[in-house]
Design a protein around this motif. Structure first.
Motif, PDB file in Angstrom:
ATOM      1  N   GLY A  10      11.109  -6.724   5.988  1.00 41.99           N
ATOM      2  CA  GLY A  10       9.876  -6.323   5.302  1.00 41.99           C
ATOM      3  C   GLY A  10       8.914  -7.483   5.122  1.00 41.99           C
ATOM      4  N   PHE A  11       7.847  -7.193   4.417  1.00 38.76           N
ATOM      5  CA  PHE A  11       6.768  -8.165   4.192  1.00 38.76           C
ATOM      6  C   PHE A  11       7.300  -9.415   3.472  1.00 38.76           C
ATOM      7  CE2 PHE A  11       3.516  -8.875   0.646  1.00 38.76           C
ATOM      8  CZ  PHE A  11       2.871  -9.912   1.297  1.00 38.76           C
ATOM      9  N   ILE A  12       7.782  -9.267   2.245  1.00 42.85           N
ATOM     10  CA  ILE A  12       8.245 -10.442   1.486  1.00 42.85           C
ATOM     11  C   ILE A  12       9.542 -10.980   2.094  1.00 42.85           C
ATOM     12  CG2 ILE A  12       8.955 -11.315  -0.782  1.00 42.85           C
ATOM     13  CD1 ILE A  12       7.267  -9.051  -2.053  1.00 42.85           C
ATOM     14  N   ASP A  31      18.682  -3.763   6.856  1.00 39.55           N
ATOM     15  CA  ASP A  31      17.386  -3.076   6.760  1.00 39.55           C
ATOM     16  C   ASP A  31      17.447  -1.822   7.621  1.00 39.55           C
ATOM     17  OD1 ASP A  31      14.448  -2.500   7.015  1.00 39.55           O
ATOM     18  OD2 ASP A  31      14.256  -4.462   6.075  1.00 39.55           O
ATOM     19  N   ASN A  32      16.802  -0.747   7.174  1.00 37.44           N
ATOM     20  CA  ASN A  32      16.756   0.463   8.003  1.00 37.44           C
ATOM     21  C   ASN A  32      15.406   0.610   8.712  1.00 37.44           C
ATOM     22  OD1 ASN A  32      15.032   1.235   5.983  1.00 37.44           O
ATOM     23  ND2 ASN A  32      16.166   3.087   5.388  1.00 37.44           N
ATOM     24  N   SER A  34      12.534   1.236   7.660  1.00 36.52           N
ATOM     25  CA  SER A  34      11.680   2.352   7.226  1.00 36.52           C
ATOM     26  C   SER A  34      10.260   1.870   6.951  1.00 36.52           C
ATOM     27  CB  SER A  34      12.273   3.039   5.996  1.00 36.52           C
ATOM     28  OG  SER A  34      12.545   2.099   4.981  1.00 36.52           O
ATOM     29  N   SER A  35      10.104   0.685   6.362  1.00 38.22           N
ATOM     30  CA  SER A  35       8.754   0.122   6.221  1.00 38.22           C
ATOM     31  C   SER A  35       8.691  -1.297   6.766  1.00 38.22           C
ATOM     32  CB  SER A  35       8.300   0.148   4.753  1.00 38.22           C
ATOM     33  OG  SER A  35       9.222  -0.532   3.929  1.00 38.22           O
ATOM     34  N   GLY A  36       9.820  -1.871   7.156  1.00 35.98           N
ATOM     35  CA  GLY A  36       9.822  -3.207   7.734  1.00 35.98           C
ATOM     36  C   GLY A  36       9.671  -3.160   9.250  1.00 35.98           C
ATOM     37  N   ASP A  56      21.510   1.539   6.099  1.00 36.91           N
ATOM     38  CA  ASP A  56      20.777   2.116   4.978  1.00 36.91           C
ATOM     39  C   ASP A  56      21.474   1.791   3.670  1.00 36.91           C
ATOM     40  OD1 ASP A  56      19.569   3.962   3.094  1.00 36.91           O
ATOM     41  OD2 ASP A  56      18.757   4.965   4.858  1.00 36.91           O
ATOM     42  N   LEU A  57      20.716   1.300   2.713  1.00 33.47           N
ATOM     43  CA  LEU A  57      21.315   0.926   1.430  1.00 33.47           C
ATOM     44  C   LEU A  57      21.810   2.115   0.623  1.00 33.47           C
ATOM     45  CD1 LEU A  57      19.588  -1.812   1.927  1.00 33.47           C
ATOM     46  CD2 LEU A  57      20.009  -2.082  -0.505  1.00 33.47           C
ATOM     47  N   LEU A  77      15.993  -7.168  -1.749  1.00 31.14           N
ATOM     48  CA  LEU A  77      14.560  -6.873  -1.692  1.00 31.14           C
ATOM     49  C   LEU A  77      14.252  -5.464  -1.199  1.00 31.14           C
ATOM     50  CD1 LEU A  77      14.479 -10.014  -1.913  1.00 31.14           C
ATOM     51  CD2 LEU A  77      12.532  -9.977  -0.369  1.00 31.14           C
ATOM     52  N   GLN A  96      16.422   5.031  -3.242  1.00 26.38           N
ATOM     53  CA  GLN A  96      16.206   3.751  -2.555  1.00 26.38           C
ATOM     54  C   GLN A  96      16.103   2.590  -3.524  1.00 26.38           C
ATOM     55  OE1 GLN A  96      13.529   3.747   0.712  1.00 26.38           O
ATOM     56  NE2 GLN A  96      13.883   5.878   1.185  1.00 26.38           N
ATOM     57  N   TYR A 146       8.816   4.453  -9.705  1.00 31.80           N
ATOM     58  CA  TYR A 146       9.165   3.165  -9.092  1.00 31.80           C
ATOM     59  C   TYR A 146       9.562   2.176 -10.186  1.00 31.80           C
ATOM     60  CZ  TYR A 146       7.943  -1.372  -6.902  1.00 31.80           C
ATOM     61  OH  TYR A 146       7.931  -2.671  -6.448  1.00 31.80           O
ATOM     62  N   LYS A 150      13.139   0.164 -10.922  1.00 32.91           N
ATOM     63  CA  LYS A 150      13.282  -1.295 -11.059  1.00 32.91           C
ATOM     64  C   LYS A 150      13.998  -1.629 -12.360  1.00 32.91           C
ATOM     65  CE  LYS A 150      11.357  -2.801  -7.274  1.00 32.91           C
ATOM     66  NZ  LYS A 150      12.266  -3.247  -6.210  1.00 32.91           N
ATOM     67  N   ILE A 176       2.066  -9.013  -4.837  1.00 31.76           N
ATOM     68  CA  ILE A 176       2.296 -10.048  -3.824  1.00 31.76           C
ATOM     69  C   ILE A 176       1.500  -9.680  -2.565  1.00 31.76           C
ATOM     70  CG2 ILE A 176       4.043 -11.351  -2.559  1.00 31.76           C
ATOM     71  CD1 ILE A 176       4.309 -11.466  -5.675  1.00 31.76           C
ATOM     72  N   HIS A 183       1.119  -2.841   3.243  1.00 30.14           N
ATOM     73  CA  HIS A 183       0.720  -1.863   2.229  1.00 30.14           C
ATOM     74  C   HIS A 183      -0.086  -2.608   1.174  1.00 30.14           C
ATOM     75  CE1 HIS A 183       4.053  -3.533  -0.204  1.00 30.14           C
ATOM     76  NE2 HIS A 183       4.710  -3.548   0.940  1.00 30.14           N
TER      77      HIS A 183
HETATM   78  P1  NAD Z   1       8.402  -3.847   2.302  1.00 35.04           P
HETATM   79  O1  NAD Z   1       8.292  -2.368   2.378  1.00 35.04           O
HETATM   80  O2  NAD Z   1       7.636  -4.653   3.282  1.00 35.04           O
HETATM   81  O3  NAD Z   1       9.937  -4.281   2.371  1.00 35.04           O
HETATM   82  C1  NAD Z   1      10.989  -3.434   1.983  1.00 35.04           C
HETATM   83  C2  NAD Z   1      12.015  -3.480   3.098  1.00 35.04           C
HETATM   84  O4  NAD Z   1      13.144  -2.702   2.701  1.00 35.04           O
HETATM   85  C3  NAD Z   1      11.519  -2.892   4.413  1.00 35.04           C
HETATM   86  O5  NAD Z   1      11.858  -3.749   5.484  1.00 35.04           O
HETATM   87  C4  NAD Z   1      12.257  -1.552   4.533  1.00 35.04           C
HETATM   88  O6  NAD Z   1      12.454  -1.174   5.885  1.00 35.04           O
HETATM   89  C5  NAD Z   1      13.535  -1.862   3.784  1.00 35.04           C
HETATM   90  N1  NAD Z   1      14.174  -0.682   3.189  1.00 35.04           N
HETATM   91  C6  NAD Z   1      13.617   0.228   2.356  1.00 35.04           C
HETATM   92  N2  NAD Z   1      14.512   1.164   2.007  1.00 35.04           N
HETATM   93  C7  NAD Z   1      15.674   0.831   2.621  1.00 35.04           C
HETATM   94  C8  NAD Z   1      16.980   1.404   2.651  1.00 35.04           C
HETATM   95  N3  NAD Z   1      17.258   2.531   1.977  1.00 35.04           N
HETATM   96  N4  NAD Z   1      17.925   0.816   3.391  1.00 35.04           N
HETATM   97  C9  NAD Z   1      17.657  -0.329   4.095  1.00 35.04           C
HETATM   98  N5  NAD Z   1      16.442  -0.917   4.104  1.00 35.04           N
HETATM   99  C10 NAD Z   1      15.471  -0.333   3.367  1.00 35.04           C
HETATM  100  O7  NAD Z   1       8.009  -4.229   0.812  1.00 35.04           O
HETATM  101  P2  NAD Z   1       7.742  -5.675   0.152  1.00 35.04           P
HETATM  102  O8  NAD Z   1       6.360  -5.653  -0.348  1.00 35.04           O
HETATM  103  O9  NAD Z   1       8.171  -6.763   1.055  1.00 35.04           O
HETATM  104  O10 NAD Z   1       8.689  -5.590  -1.115  1.00 35.04           O
HETATM  105  C11 NAD Z   1       9.939  -6.246  -1.174  1.00 35.04           C
HETATM  106  C12 NAD Z   1      10.526  -6.031  -2.559  1.00 35.04           C
HETATM  107  O11 NAD Z   1       9.677  -6.593  -3.553  1.00 35.04           O
HETATM  108  C13 NAD Z   1      10.678  -4.544  -2.921  1.00 35.04           C
HETATM  109  O12 NAD Z   1      11.855  -4.381  -3.684  1.00 35.04           O
HETATM  110  C14 NAD Z   1       9.473  -4.283  -3.804  1.00 35.04           C
HETATM  111  O13 NAD Z   1       9.706  -3.243  -4.704  1.00 35.04           O
HETATM  112  C15 NAD Z   1       9.377  -5.623  -4.523  1.00 35.04           C
HETATM  113  N6  NAD Z   1       8.029  -5.872  -5.060  1.00 35.04           N
HETATM  114  C16 NAD Z   1       6.978  -6.015  -4.206  1.00 35.04           C
HETATM  115  C17 NAD Z   1       5.707  -6.251  -4.730  1.00 35.04           C
HETATM  116  C18 NAD Z   1       4.514  -6.434  -3.825  1.00 35.04           C
HETATM  117  O14 NAD Z   1       3.406  -6.608  -4.337  1.00 35.04           O
HETATM  118  N7  NAD Z   1       4.649  -6.413  -2.510  1.00 35.04           N
HETATM  119  C19 NAD Z   1       5.522  -6.331  -6.120  1.00 35.04           C
HETATM  120  C20 NAD Z   1       6.614  -6.166  -6.956  1.00 35.04           C
HETATM  121  C21 NAD Z   1       7.884  -5.964  -6.413  1.00 35.04           C
END
Ligand code: NAD
Length: 316
Positions: A10-12, A31-32, A34-36, A56-57, A77, A96, A146, A150, A176, A183
């Motif tokens: 994913g992003f972070i 990772d599955n 789904s958004s990464g 899948d988690l 994450l 999730q 959501y 958390k 972040i 997104h």
């Molecule tokens: P993201 O969607 O880019 O990353 C999430 C990753 O988790 C993706 O690669 C997705 O494919 C994977 N994923 C989701 N559900 C899954 C599952 N059931 N099994 C396996 N993989 C799964 O989002 P992000 O912005 O990088 O966020 C990372 C974490 O930080 C998340 O927990 C999010 O809630 C938290 N967070 C993000 C922000 C922000 O501003 N981006 C703020 C607060 C908290």
């Protein structure tokens, strides 16, 4: 050291992996997709520094498969990133977020893995918290599904610390932003201008005001705090020093994209959607006391992100 990063594509997660590989760690990603995107970490897979487990988690079996690879520390994450989805679908965050986090800590218990860092969020504080909000503010009453997931994840981790001797670092993130963002408000604005450069629709009245942190600062803060805070359970807000309004973000994105003739149109109301928190600013004194400070404040992080996402997305 061998670490497991859930949501590592994913992003972070992908930025965190850049740092982990940079400091010499071996990384397992669960990772599955789904958004990464695999492309975010393909270079590390090709170099042999990252092992990708496509799973899948929501499946304890999948989590056990990754957890049994001689893991020292887990960075949890993975989650549904779309807060707004909870206004339409009510079990995504439960599965999730809450169930996935249960599977992670339970697999840790079974595989005797002791250290976990968790990506939580400022939204656990709910509405009406004092600002800047310190970590010891309570009671925390989230208003989104959501946010509830958390908070549940934090509770599960805290209980596994108390009952099974885990050591945990819980990070409540501000918004972040940065390169590879898939997104969020800046990403949405660029896509809207790409579809129609003459107008930019902004959800709410534009006066929503939140704190923005650049993703490089976020992952540096995570690793710094984990090296300096050694309690069994360590809770830290991660954010920047200030806030920016959605109106200001719209103005910056219009300027950076060169769509300066676009009319900025507000849908009205004090928030973007039900469950959105219109104003949020985290107290970051505890983070600063560890000796870590951010490189970018909200305005700089927004301008930087608009510039890099414009290059990634393009307007054509
Ligand atoms: P993201 O969607 O880019 O990353 C999430 C990753 O988790 C993706 O690669 C997705 O494919 C994977 N994923 C989701 N559900 C899954 C599952 N059931 N099994 C396996 N993989 C799964 O989002 P992000 O912005 O990088 O966020 C990372 C974490 O930080 C998340 O927990 C999010 O809630 C938290 N967070 C993000 C922000 C922000 O501003 N981006 C703020 C607060 C908290």
């Amino acid at each position: 050291m061998r670490v497991l990063v859930t949501g590592g594509a994913g992003f972070i997660g992908s930025h965190l992996i850049d740092r982990l590989v940079g400091r010499g760690d071996n990384v397992v990603v669960l990772d599955n997709l789904s958004s990464g995107q695999l492309a975010f970490i393909q270079n590390h897979i090709d170099d042999g520094n990252v092992v990708m487990v496509n799973g899948d988690l929501r499946s304890l079996e999948d989590v056990m498969k990754a957890m049994s690879m001689d893991i020292d520390t887990v960075f949890h994450l993975a989650a549904n990133p779309d807060i707004r989805l909870g206004t339409r679908v009510t079990n995504t965050d439960l599965e999730q977020g809450t169930v996935a986090t249960y599977n992670v800590v339970e697999a840790m218990r079974r595989c005797d893995v002791k250290r976990i860092a968790f990506a939580s969020s400022s939204v656990v504080y709910g509405e009406g918290a004092p600002m800047p909000t310190p970590e010891n503010h309570g009671p925390c009453m989230p208003i989104s599904l959501y946010g509830a997931s958390k908070q549940a994840g934090e509770g599960l981790i805290s209980s596994w610390v108390g009952t099974f001797g885990l050591q945990a670092w819980v990070f409540r993130f501000a918004n972040i932003i940065g390169a590879r963002g898939t997104h969020g408000v800046i990403f949405d604005f660029i896509h809207k201008l790409k579809a129609d450069p003459s107008r930019l629709e902004v959800l709410g009245n534009g006066l929503q005001e939140k704190s923005y942190m650049e993703v490089g600062d976020c992952v540096d803060a995570i690793l710094h705090v984990m090296q300096t805070a050694e309690e069994p359970l360590n809770l830290y807000n991660l954010g920047s020093h200030d806030t920016a309004s959605v109106r200001r973000i719209a103005e910056i994105v219009v300027e950076v994209t060169g769509c300066t003739d676009a009319s900025i149109e507000y849908t009205g109301g004090d928030r973007g959607w039900a469950g959105d928190i219109p104003k949020a600013r985290l107290g970051i004194e505890k983070m600063l006391a560890t000796g870590f400070d951010v490189n970018m404040n909200s305005d700089e992080a927004i301008r930087h992100t608009a510039t890099v996402l414009l290059q990634e997305i393009g307007l054509e």
